[in-house]
Design a protein around this motif. Structure first.
Motif, mmCIF file in Angstrom:
data_model
loop_
_atom_site.group_PDB
_atom_site.id
_atom_site.type_symbol
_atom_site.label_atom_id
_atom_site.label_comp_id
_atom_site.label_asym_id
_atom_site.label_seq_id
_atom_site.Cartn_x
_atom_site.Cartn_y
_atom_site.Cartn_z
ATOM 1 N N LEU A 75 0.828 -1.207 0.000
ATOM 2 C CA LEU A 75 0.000 0.000 0.000
ATOM 3 C C LEU A 75 0.865 1.261 0.000
ATOM 4 O O LEU A 75 0.590 2.218 -0.732
ATOM 5 C CB LEU A 75 -0.931 -0.012 1.220
ATOM 6 N N LEU A 76 1.940 1.268 0.809
ATOM 7 C CA LEU A 76 2.819 2.441 0.837
ATOM 8 C C LEU A 76 3.466 2.657 -0.513
ATOM 9 O O LEU A 76 3.555 3.794 -0.999
ATOM 10 C CB LEU A 76 3.881 2.270 1.925
ATOM 11 N N ARG A 77 3.923 1.572 -1.160
ATOM 12 C CA ARG A 77 4.551 1.727 -2.476
ATOM 13 C C ARG A 77 3.535 2.237 -3.499
ATOM 14 O O ARG A 77 3.860 3.076 -4.351
ATOM 15 C CB ARG A 77 5.149 0.390 -2.923
ATOM 16 N N ALA A 78 2.283 1.756 -3.393
ATOM 17 C CA ALA A 78 1.250 2.225 -4.321
ATOM 18 C C ALA A 78 0.955 3.716 -4.116
ATOM 19 O O ALA A 78 0.744 4.461 -5.083
ATOM 20 C CB ALA A 78 -0.023 1.401 -4.123
ATOM 21 N N LEU A 79 0.961 4.151 -2.849
ATOM 22 C CA LEU A 79 0.754 5.584 -2.579
ATOM 23 C C LEU A 79 1.903 6.420 -3.101
ATOM 24 O O LEU A 79 1.704 7.544 -3.583
ATOM 25 C CB LEU A 79 0.557 5.807 -1.081
ATOM 26 N N ASP A 80 3.127 5.897 -3.014
ATOM 27 C CA ASP A 80 4.277 6.607 -3.594
ATOM 28 C C ASP A 80 4.090 6.793 -5.094
ATOM 29 O O ASP A 80 4.365 7.873 -5.641
ATOM 30 C CB ASP A 80 5.567 5.829 -3.317
ATOM 31 N N ASN A 81 3.638 5.764 -5.754
ATOM 32 C CA ASN A 81 3.406 5.866 -7.201
ATOM 33 C C ASN A 81 2.281 6.842 -7.512
ATOM 34 O O ASN A 81 2.333 7.603 -8.487
ATOM 35 C CB ASN A 81 3.066 4.483 -7.773
ATOM 36 N N LEU A 82 1.247 6.820 -6.663
ATOM 37 C CA LEU A 82 0.116 7.719 -6.865
ATOM 38 C C LEU A 82 0.514 9.181 -6.700
ATOM 39 O O LEU A 82 -0.047 10.072 -7.360
ATOM 40 C CB LEU A 82 -0.993 7.347 -5.871
ATOM 41 N N HIS A 83 1.484 9.434 -5.826
ATOM 42 C CA HIS A 83 1.923 10.803 -5.542
ATOM 43 C C HIS A 83 2.400 11.520 -6.800
ATOM 44 O O HIS A 83 2.238 12.736 -6.947
ATOM 45 C CB HIS A 83 3.047 10.779 -4.499
ATOM 46 N N GLY A 84 2.974 10.800 -7.714
ATOM 47 C CA GLY A 84 3.534 11.429 -8.902
ATOM 48 C C GLY A 84 2.542 11.682 -10.016
ATOM 49 O O GLY A 84 2.894 12.316 -11.017
ATOM 50 N N VAL A 85 1.297 11.223 -9.868
ATOM 51 C CA VAL A 85 0.355 11.351 -10.980
ATOM 52 C C VAL A 85 -0.900 12.136 -10.635
ATOM 53 O O VAL A 85 -1.702 12.421 -11.529
ATOM 54 C CB VAL A 85 -0.042 9.943 -11.512
ATOM 55 N N VAL A 86 -1.120 12.468 -9.361
ATOM 56 C CA VAL A 86 -2.313 13.244 -8.999
ATOM 57 C C VAL A 86 -1.911 14.663 -8.628
ATOM 58 O O VAL A 86 -0.738 14.945 -8.342
ATOM 59 C CB VAL A 86 -3.077 12.596 -7.817
ATOM 60 N N GLU A 87 -2.880 15.554 -8.654
ATOM 61 C CA GLU A 87 -2.630 16.943 -8.276
ATOM 62 C C GLU A 87 -2.153 17.026 -6.824
ATOM 63 O O GLU A 87 -2.659 16.286 -5.963
ATOM 64 C CB GLU A 87 -3.898 17.777 -8.425
ATOM 65 N N PRO A 88 -1.210 17.919 -6.510
ATOM 66 C CA PRO A 88 -0.712 18.037 -5.131
ATOM 67 C C PRO A 88 -1.811 18.284 -4.107
ATOM 68 O O PRO A 88 -1.783 17.728 -3.011
ATOM 69 C CB PRO A 88 0.264 19.213 -5.211
ATOM 70 N N THR A 89 -2.797 19.118 -4.468
ATOM 71 C CA THR A 89 -3.870 19.400 -3.508
ATOM 72 C C THR A 89 -4.713 18.161 -3.228
ATOM 73 O O THR A 89 -5.150 17.928 -2.094
ATOM 74 C CB THR A 89 -4.767 20.538 -4.032
ATOM 75 N N VAL A 90 -4.939 17.346 -4.271
ATOM 76 C CA VAL A 90 -5.700 16.105 -4.098
ATOM 77 C C VAL A 90 -4.907 15.126 -3.238
ATOM 78 O O VAL A 90 -5.453 14.458 -2.351
ATOM 79 C CB VAL A 90 -6.039 15.496 -5.467
ATOM 80 N N TRP A 91 -3.619 15.044 -3.517
ATOM 81 C CA TRP A 91 -2.756 14.155 -2.730
ATOM 82 C C TRP A 91 -2.792 14.524 -1.252
ATOM 83 O O TRP A 91 -2.966 13.665 -0.389
ATOM 84 C CB TRP A 91 -1.333 14.211 -3.272
ATOM 85 N N GLU A 92 -2.627 15.820 -0.950
ATOM 86 C CA GLU A 92 -2.607 16.253 0.441
ATOM 87 C C GLU A 92 -3.931 15.968 1.136
ATOM 88 O O GLU A 92 -3.961 15.574 2.305
ATOM 89 C CB GLU A 92 -2.293 17.756 0.523
ATOM 90 N N ALA A 93 -5.016 16.152 0.421
ATOM 91 C CA ALA A 93 -6.331 15.976 1.042
ATOM 92 C C ALA A 93 -6.700 14.511 1.232
ATOM 93 O O ALA A 93 -7.288 14.144 2.257
ATOM 94 C CB ALA A 93 -7.396 16.670 0.192
ATOM 95 N N ASP A 94 -6.351 13.650 0.263
ATOM 96 C CA ASP A 94 -6.871 12.283 0.268
ATOM 97 C C ASP A 94 -5.887 11.220 0.752
ATOM 98 O O ASP A 94 -6.305 10.199 1.309
ATOM 99 C CB ASP A 94 -7.345 11.906 -1.138
ATOM 100 N N TRP A 95 -4.578 11.446 0.515
ATOM 101 C CA TRP A 95 -3.633 10.351 0.703
ATOM 102 C C TRP A 95 -2.468 10.656 1.642
ATOM 103 O O TRP A 95 -1.794 9.728 2.105
ATOM 104 C CB TRP A 95 -3.042 9.909 -0.655
ATOM 105 N N ALA A 96 -2.204 11.939 1.898
ATOM 106 C CA ALA A 96 -0.969 12.302 2.614
ATOM 107 C C ALA A 96 -0.935 11.721 4.029
ATOM 108 O O ALA A 96 0.113 11.219 4.474
ATOM 109 C CB ALA A 96 -0.810 13.816 2.656
ATOM 110 N N ASP A 97 -2.042 11.784 4.774
ATOM 111 C CA ASP A 97 -2.038 11.298 6.155
ATOM 112 C C ASP A 97 -1.788 9.787 6.210
ATOM 113 O O ASP A 97 -1.016 9.297 7.044
ATOM 114 C CB ASP A 97 -3.357 11.633 6.843
#
Length: 553
Positions: free
Chosen positions: A489-511
């Motif tokens: 799951l952590l590796r998948a979130l790392d991959n997701l970080h590079g393809v979604v908008e920064p604001t979306v990442w911070e709101a949905d996945w950063a925590d």
């Protein structure tokens, strides 16, 4: 000798031969002083050079009293400079002397490096006892200033309307109303009602119409007095937080085209802060809108109305003067006894501490309120710099203000609570266990020891939170069997970080990413790598469903 001619053409001569130091020192200080007085050197007004002259003189006197007095700039040592520093009081006055002399001497290439390093040390000082007004004091000052100015405005408005009616032929010739109108016409054209020159008494023809010979019955009918101009300045400072000098020298504001016709005048104020330098420059402009009685632009509309007659006459006397704050002297004296004052005919301009103090005493205040008003507005109301740098605003105005300190307490406390809450959201809360306990339920990411009492759902209703929040739940149990799926799951979130908008990442996945990173740090890199190597196809399918939102709880 140094002669300073400022931007307004005024001259002031400074004789450095009167300094009780060696001739080389006299010449060096004079040369440095001349650079600052030159066009573009930094001192654009006589006031600036004069203030610096009275700062440099004490430095020269200090040097002359030293047993080992240096003969010139190149002989000044760090010890000399530190001794000068220690002789200064820890106050704004001491800081001014310190910074002014240091600024001059740094321009001399002969100044030794150890002295420059000593000059770079911070001068610690306190801003003194001047504090912002309390809310009730601030409101009271505005109230008494409004009373003073409002009475003047209504008086001028009434007599301006009477003059306009006279000019339109609304009164019977030689009637009392007509004679008053004629006296007002003379007042508007000359600055005074018809008077006998030798004794300066109202001419007999107009005495009955004017009712009396005092200022209230003569020139005050169309012009502000000095105290009334101070009251107007107080209202402007209380509204905009400007420096008193800036208000005094403010040109007549421009009205943006079409705004008067629309019924909502917008004024452009041209402001100058003579002592301000750097990239921000000395000049700035502000737009103010008069949208009603409570708007910040209303005081400008009223100021223009109250000074209109004076400015019209001033335009005929001296077209080069462009000031908003114009008042008439009780006894015209062409600035006698006021060497820095500008006078044109019977008119004076702006306000100063003397005028501010005179008005303050007349309404029961202890001293001119302009400086404290400015601090009050910028620190407690606008809460931003007013023609200062952010550093000066924070260091000089905010840090030592008790009301600002008191107001900061709940803000700091709220920030600390937010920081704690943020830390809780991003730190693993789930319990680490070697094996599942009896009765634990399996979720998509961990085991659950108490499904019915989740911190994320009402008690007894069952947990409805996302499986991503399991790592933030004290009821969750993470065993070695869960490590591969969470590592994936952590590796998948790392991959997701590079393809979604920064604001979306911070709101949905950063925590969730931060909690999993915390878990990785706790179990160690070797164990984490082993978990990645043990990821199964089932783990991949579950995590894909989780990230795609196919199931949330």
């Amino acid at each position: 000798m140094v002669t300073h001619r400022d931007a307004r053409g005024r001259k002031r001569a400074y004789d450095f031969s009167t300094f009780s130091v060696s001739e080389p020192w006299q010449r060096s200080l004079a040369a440095l002083f001349a650079v600052k007085c030159a066009p573009g050197g930094g001192w654009d007004s006589i006031e600036s050079s004069e203030a610096s002259w009275y700062v440099v003189r004490p430095f020269a006197e200090f040097l002359s009293e030293l047993d080992d007095m240096p003969m010139d700039v190149d002989r000044l040592t760090a010890g000399h400079w530190k001794a000068w520093r220690l002789s200064l009081p820890p106050s704004s006055n001491g800081y001014t002397k310190y910074s002014t002399v240091a600024g001059l001497l740094r321009m001399d290439a002969r100044l030794a490096r150890p002295v420059r390093e000593a000059m770079a040390q911070r001068f610690v000082w306190t801003s003194g006892g001047e504090q912002a007004y309390r809310p009730e004091e601030f409101d009271q000052i505005r109230l008494v200033a409004r009373r003073t100015f409002r009475a003047a405005l209504l008086r001028i408005r009434e007599n301006t309307a009477r003059l306009a009616a006279w000019r339109e032929g609304a009164f019977v010739p030689d009637s009392q109303e007509w004679l008053l109108g004629e006296a007002l016409d003379v007042l508007a054209r000359t600055g005074d009602v018809p008077v006998y020159e030798k004794r300066r008494t109202v001419r007999k023809r107009y005495r009955a119409a004017l009712v009396g010979g005092g200022a209230e019955y003569t020139w005050k009918r169309l012009y502000l007095s000095r105290k009334e101009a101070v009251a107007l300045a107080v209202l402007i400072v209380a509204e905009l937080g400007l420096n008193a000098t800036t208000v005094s020298e403010m040109p007549v504001p421009e009205t943006l085209p079409g705004t008067v016709e629309a019924g909502v005048p917008v004024y452009r104020l041209r402001l100058e802060k003579r002592r301000r330098a750097g990239h921000r420059g000395q000049f700035e402009s502000r737009n103010l809108t008069d949208s009603g009685a409570g708007s910040c632009g209303r005081i400008i509309s009223e100021a223009l109305e109250a000074t209109a007659a004076a400015r019209r006459l001033l335009g005929r006397l001296d077209a080069d003067i462009d000031r908003l704050l114009v008042w008439r002297q009780t006894t015209p004296h062409d600035g006698q006894g006021y060497p820095k004052a500008v006078r044109v005919g019977p008119f004076g301009f702006g306000v100063d501490e003397t005028g501010g103090g005179a008005w303050a005493r007349s309404v029961g205040l202890s001293g001119s309120p302009l400086r404290r008003l400015r601090k009050t507005v910028n620190v407690l109301h606008r809460r931003e710099p007013g023609q200062n740098s952010q550093d000066t605003h924070d260091r000089v105005y905010v840090v030592g203000e008790p009301q600002a300190q008191q107001a900061a307490v709940p803000v700091i406390a709220e920030g600390a609570l937010d920081a704690v809450e943020a830390a809780r959201r991003t730190v693993l809360t789930a319990c680490l266990a070697d094996a599942p306990a009896a009765g634990d339920l399996e979720t998509a990411t961990a085991g659950c020891s108490d499904f019915e009492h989740s911190p994320f759902s009402p008690a007894g209703q069952g947990c409805a939170a996302s499986f991503l929040l399991c790592t933030a739940c004290p009821n969750a149990r993470v065993t070695p069997a869960h490590h591969p799926r969470l590592a994936h799951l952590l590796r998948a979130l790392d991959n997701l970080h590079g393809v979604v908008e920064p604001t979306v990442w911070e709101a949905d996945w950063a925590d969730a990413h931060a909690r999993l990173s915390d878990l990785r740090g706790r179990i160690g890199a070797p164990v984490w790598q082993s978990a990645l190597d043990a990821v199964t196809d089932t783990d991949r399918v579950v995590i894909d469903h989780l990230l795609n939102g196919d199931f949330d709880s």
